[in-house]
Write a protein that holds these residues in place. Structure first.
Motif, mmCIF file in Angstrom:
data_model
loop_
_atom_site.group_PDB
_atom_site.id
_atom_site.type_symbol
_atom_site.label_atom_id
_atom_site.label_comp_id
_atom_site.label_asym_id
_atom_site.label_seq_id
_atom_site.Cartn_x
_atom_site.Cartn_y
_atom_site.Cartn_z
ATOM 1 N N LEU A 35 40.944 33.706 42.330
ATOM 2 C CA LEU A 35 40.887 32.363 41.749
ATOM 3 C C LEU A 35 39.554 32.127 41.061
ATOM 4 N N ARG A 36 39.615 31.424 39.946
ATOM 5 C CA ARG A 36 38.424 30.967 39.269
ATOM 6 C C ARG A 36 38.406 29.446 39.304
ATOM 7 N N ALA A 37 37.351 28.865 38.792
ATOM 8 C CA ALA A 37 37.180 27.425 38.913
ATOM 9 C C ALA A 37 38.290 26.631 38.239
ATOM 10 N N PHE A 38 38.815 27.110 37.103
ATOM 11 C CA PHE A 38 39.754 26.310 36.337
ATOM 12 C C PHE A 38 41.116 26.971 36.162
ATOM 13 N N GLY A 39 41.395 28.014 36.904
ATOM 14 C CA GLY A 39 42.700 28.635 36.715
ATOM 15 C C GLY A 39 42.894 29.840 37.592
ATOM 16 N N GLU A 40 44.099 30.320 37.613
ATOM 17 C CA GLU A 40 44.438 31.461 38.441
ATOM 18 C C GLU A 40 44.470 32.729 37.598
ATOM 19 N N ILE A 41 43.849 33.783 38.089
ATOM 20 C CA ILE A 41 43.868 35.067 37.412
ATOM 21 C C ILE A 41 45.033 35.882 37.963
ATOM 22 N N LYS A 42 45.893 36.308 37.075
ATOM 23 C CA LYS A 42 47.050 37.092 37.478
ATOM 24 C C LYS A 42 46.651 38.536 37.739
ATOM 25 N N SER A 91 46.354 36.639 28.164
ATOM 26 C CA SER A 91 46.395 37.976 27.576
ATOM 27 C C SER A 91 45.877 39.028 28.545
ATOM 28 N N ARG A 92 46.300 40.258 28.327
ATOM 29 C CA ARG A 92 45.881 41.372 29.195
ATOM 30 C C ARG A 92 44.370 41.584 29.131
ATOM 31 N N LEU A 93 43.792 41.443 27.942
ATOM 32 C CA LEU A 93 42.352 41.654 27.806
ATOM 33 C C LEU A 93 41.564 40.591 28.552
ATOM 34 N N PHE A 94 41.922 39.325 28.363
ATOM 35 C CA PHE A 94 41.221 38.242 29.058
ATOM 36 C C PHE A 94 41.346 38.434 30.563
ATOM 37 N N GLN A 95 42.529 38.770 31.026
ATOM 38 C CA GLN A 95 42.754 38.980 32.460
ATOM 39 C C GLN A 95 41.873 40.110 33.002
ATOM 40 N N ALA A 96 41.783 41.203 32.233
ATOM 41 C CA ALA A 96 40.972 42.339 32.683
ATOM 42 C C ALA A 96 39.493 41.966 32.759
ATOM 43 N N LEU A 97 39.015 41.212 31.786
ATOM 44 C CA LEU A 97 37.615 40.771 31.795
ATOM 45 C C LEU A 97 37.330 39.900 33.009
#
Length: 229
Positions: free
Chosen positions: A2-9, A147-153
């Motif tokens: 989890l991040r402050a403003f959303g969930e990372i898949k 996006s896959r890139l944003f998620q990976a970062l």
């Protein structure tokens, strides 16, 4: 996670896109000589690419077929399989780019990326070549959290340098805002003195990257608020 403003898949490893390179693809780093090949190499040399760059990125060309007269820059997924390619004309086609009909939601040349080191986000593949193996083109209008890139970062907590063209300032600001919301470490590279990153030499880019300033989240949001008034 989890991040402050959303969930990372979680990135799904079984959702890997595979793409077949053109049948007429010929690597530029080996094979027979020819006038078309020499023209292709001359085009790349004028863009400050070296023989080592061509070999490292397996850059090729096509001299006939659908992609005839085009430089081919392949992208490889984490397994080393092609998942996209850029086809850029070097003979004056009306359409400069003719890319495969497949999703752009990939991580360009993920095989080469070290997520423990800072990544440079740029617009196109030629921009990425200037920045080295840590440069990743977004291949589209923006970089969304889904996006896959944003998620990976986000998952790898990778520091990010934003190196978009000067005329993409709004796009860069939106991306920076989203990355800050996910608590990422973000730096912005000043590209105001050049047409785009792809027009820079590797040395010029490194100098600009060394001068990049970290984005202070509080200052960023305050500055945007003032500009909106």
């Amino acid at each position: 996670r989890l991040r402050a403003f959303g969930e990372i898949k979680t990135l799904l490893p079984d959702n890997i896109i595979e793409v077949k390179l053109p049948d007429d693809f010929k690597p530029l780093w080996n094979g027979t000589d020819g006038i078309v090949k020499r023209h292709a190499l001359t085009y790349l040399y004028k863009r400050s690419l070296s023989d080592n760059d061509i070999l490292k990125h397996n850059i090729g060309y096509c001299d006939e077929g659908r992609y005839g007269g085009r430089i081919i820059i392949p992208s490889f997924n984490i397994n080393g399989d092609p998942n996209f390619f850029i086809a850029r004309s070097f003979v004056g086609h009306k359409m400069k780019y003719l890319n495969p009909r497949t999703t752009k939601d990939i991580i360009f040349n993920e095989l080469m990326v070290d997520w423990d080191e800072p990544v440079v986000i740029v617009e196109g593949a030629f921009d990425a070549l200037v920045t080295g193996t840590q440069g990743i083109p977004i291949l589209g209008s923006t970089l969304r959290p889904q996006s896959r890139l944003f998620q990976a970062l986000a998952i790898n907590d990778t520091p990010v340098y934003i190196g978009l063209d000067q005329d993409a300032e709004k796009k860069a600001s939106w991306m920076i805002k989203k990355m800050i919301e996910y608590d990422m470490e973000v730096y912005k590279i000043d590209t105001s003195a050049v047409e785009d990153v792809g027009s820079m030499t590797p040395r010029q880019f490194e100098n600009a990257k060394d001068r990049a300033q970290p984005i202070d989240p509080d200052y960023f949001f305050f500055d945007k608020l003032l500009n909106a008034i």
